[in-house]
Design an enzyme around this catalytic site. Structure first.
Site, PDB file in Angstrom:
ATOM      1  CE  LYS A 180      -6.893   0.047   6.022  1.00 24.73           C
ATOM      2  NZ  LYS A 180      -7.917   0.416   5.171  1.00 24.73           N
ATOM      3  CB  CYS A 208      -3.765   3.221  -1.460  1.00 20.93           C
ATOM      4  SG  CYS A 208      -4.968   4.569  -1.309  1.00 20.93           S
ATOM      5  CD  GLN A 238      -6.492  -4.386   4.278  1.00 24.76           C
ATOM      6  OE1 GLN A 238      -7.517  -5.084   4.681  1.00 24.76           O
ATOM      7  NE2 GLN A 238      -6.680  -3.129   4.029  1.00 24.76           N
ATOM      8  CG  HIS A 253      -1.997   0.991   1.257  1.00 27.63           C
ATOM      9  ND1 HIS A 253      -1.509   2.354   1.620  1.00 27.63           N
ATOM     10  CD2 HIS A 253      -3.293   0.968   1.279  1.00 27.63           C
ATOM     11  CE1 HIS A 253      -2.758   3.104   1.613  1.00 27.63           C
ATOM     12  NE2 HIS A 253      -3.875   1.996   1.632  1.00 27.63           N
ATOM     13  CG  ASP A 285       0.775  -2.127   6.033  1.00 26.65           C
ATOM     14  OD1 ASP A 285      -0.227  -2.456   6.847  1.00 26.65           O
ATOM     15  OD2 ASP A 285       0.563  -1.611   5.039  1.00 26.65           O
TER      16      ASP A 285
END
Lengths: 155, 425
Positions: free
Chosen positions: B244, B383, B221, B141, B218
């Protein structure tokens, strides 16, 4: 969104321009060439205009990729631009923008020609930018032509 | 276990019934899902962008503002005590959720983006020099790319990229040749937001550490969908966003090993983050407060803590099984759609994200027509422009699932695509 709004968005004329865009291709000897992209969605076009000494559009072509609305809009715009002066072209852009912002009066204006088929886009706020992409390029092209005509910007 | 195996079809349909019952129970917790869009019950398939909020989270935030709000720390009165306890209590919840033994290793941020910027700025300040290398991947991302581009430009460091294979997996066979004595940091996503690919973090961490570098994950998700245990993952930094994973926007967390946080310079200066302030210098508060300048997003922290509790109550194993069932059903049904191109790896290597293209209709037109049917998906580059470039496409449509989605939502998506085809031919 209602059924009616959706069918007015995707009129046959729009789909037809999307499938068989007019004036698509490069224009050797173009007076001005502008690349315009919508960074949010990745739609992009490259608009080529050939103007004569009186700022009259002799030819307008584009290459690009994107959604049906952006590509049909620029296709219809190039058809409409031929033979117009830069001032007339900018007036067309202003009129089209009014239609996108919901003006019923603008949507009845015959000067817009086939572009009136895009009036349904005004009901889909997130798609208005798509329809305006070609006109954004046109305005940028006019700015460049005129700044060149004025010579290098100075004092 | 009994010896007489049911036919595969029956087993699959049992699993689907269980998944639909699971989703029906979950949906009751989410007020935003009790509405119609375009005259039909809303089908929300934009969870990779942001999830909806359960009553438990909304109520926790409202309760905090109705009863306990004051500025945190240093206050000598009852509400300041309660607000501080709510804020630090939420930190303990999120630490537990991430498998972190020490809540002081959890820094509150505005979200994953700020968490990565914090590391790219504060860690790079001391530990990244000219000629050093950072390894990223083309799956990232923008929030795990741009902060490193900025950091590399400041330090004179070099970015190197792990490429993807045809199904959107990291080309891990190339990792050994990318890791060099100059590699200082490897920053990768846990789960790809555009494709759903789940990356084998633990395996990567071993190689990264053997090369003497650090690993930032990261987890925007990852945290919403997978059980997270930062110790087992073996990473050095893990970043997550509240919104999220059923929590509010504007709050996220950075987990990092304590000694790294202690070695890093502050990210921003201001109140809360200092110990002593003199005319020409200051000394820093202990971690994690050293990284939390200014009045923090207390209500956001409370909301993220409530979201962590909510998801823990649902259970990660049950959530994973549910998502797998819905994802497999979606991949099966979508694969049968004429003229569709699906991106990403098989179901057993991904989370509930499906990116796709129809051959005649642009991704934005697909999203607009689905929206008219009350089906919310996302269209664009997500993104992740390097992912789009890898596949040579400008944009995709993306459906992403969560605990409240069921197979009927998938059916509505497929019906919507039939409608797209009716318009675009």
């Amino acid at each position: 969104m209602t059924e009616i709004a959706l069918s007015s968005l995707y009129q046959q004329l729009i789909l037809e321009h999307y499938r068989k865009p007019r004036n698509k291709g490069v224009l050797p000897g173009a007076t001005v060439e502008v690349h315009m992209a919508n960074p949010v969605c990745g739609d992009e076009i490259r608009l080529h205009l050939q103007l004569d000494g009186e700022e009259r559009v002799q030819a307008a072509t584009f290459i690009g990729q994107g959604c049906s609305i952006s590509q049909a809009s620029v296709s219809m715009m190039t058809v409409r631009l031929k033979g117009k002066t830069l001032d007339e072209a900018l007036a067309l852009a202003a009129r089209f923008t009014e239609m996108m912002h919901g003006s019923r009066e603008a949507a009845r204006d015959r000067k817009l020609g086939e572009l009136r088929a895009l009036q349904g886009v005004s009901k889909f706020p997130v798609r208005i930018k798509c329809a305006l992409l070609g006109f954004d390029a046109l305005q940028e092209a006019a700015k460049r032509v005129r700044s060149q005509a004025d010579g290098p910007a100075g004092g | 276990m009994n010896g007489s195996a049911a036919p595969a079809g029956a087993r699959a349909s049992d699993r689907r019934s269980r998944a639909n019952a699971f989703a029906a129970r979950a949906r009751r917790d989410f007020p935003a899902l009790q509405q119609e869009v375009g005259g039909k019950p809303l089908v929300y398939l934009d969870n990779a962008a942001s999830t909806q909020k359960p009553d438990a989270v909304i109520e926790a935030i409202a309760h905090y503002y109705r009863n306990d709000h004051a500025n945190v720390h240093r206050g000598m009165h009852e509400l300041a005590r309660r607000a501080t306890e709510a804020y630090e209590g939420a930190r303990r919840k999120v630490a537990r959720f991430l498998g972190a033994a020490d809540p002081a290793e959890v820094v509150w941020t505005r979200g994953t983006t700020e968490a990565i910027n914090l590391v790219a700025s504060a860690w790079s300040h001391t530990f990244l020099g000219e000629g050093d290398e950072i390894v990223l991947s083309t799956q990232e991302h923008h929030s795990n790319l741009v902060p490193w581009q900025l950091a590399a430009a400041r330090a004179g460091a070099r970015l190197r990229y792990l490429e993807l294979d045809d199904e959107g997996r990291l080309r891990l066979d190339r990792l050994p040749e990318l890791l060099s004595p100059r590699t200082r940091m490897v920053a990768l996503s846990h789960v790809s937001n555009a494709l759903g690919t789940v990356n084998p973090v633990a395996e990567i961490a071993e190689q990264v550490h053997a090369a003497g570098a650090l690993l930032l994950v990261d987890g925007a998700q990852g945290a919403p969908h997978l059980p997270i245990d930062v110790a087992a993952l073996g990473c050095d930094f893990y970043a997550a966003s509240g919104h999220k994973m059923c929590g509010p926007t504007g709050i996220g967390a950075l987990w990092a090993r304590r000694e790294l946080l202690e070695q890093m310079e502050p990210y921003q200066g201001g109140g809360e983050m200092i110990s002593v302030v003199e005319r020409d210098y200051s000394t820093w508060a202990d971690v994690p407060h050293k990284f939390e300048a200014g009045t923090p997003n207390v209500a956001g922290a409370v909301g993220m803590g409530a979201a962590a509790d909510y998801l823990t109550g649902i259970g990660h194993a049950a959530l994973a099984e549910h998502e797998r069932t819905v994802l497999e059903y979606a991949l099966d049904r979508l694969a049968a759609v004429d003229g569709i191109r699906l991106f990403g790896p098989p179901a057993d290597e991904r989370c509930g994200v499906v990116s796709f293209l129809l051959d005649r209709a642009h991704a934005h037109d697909v999203a607009t027509i689905l929206d008219a049917d009350g089906v919310a998906v996302r269209a664009g580059h997500h993104c992740a422009q390097l992912v789009m470039k890898h596949f040579g496409v400008p944009a995709t449509s993306r459906a992403s699932f969560y605990l409240y989605n069921d197979t009927e939502d998938v059916d509505r998506l497929v019906e919507g695509l039939d409608r797209v085809k009716a318009i675009f031919g």
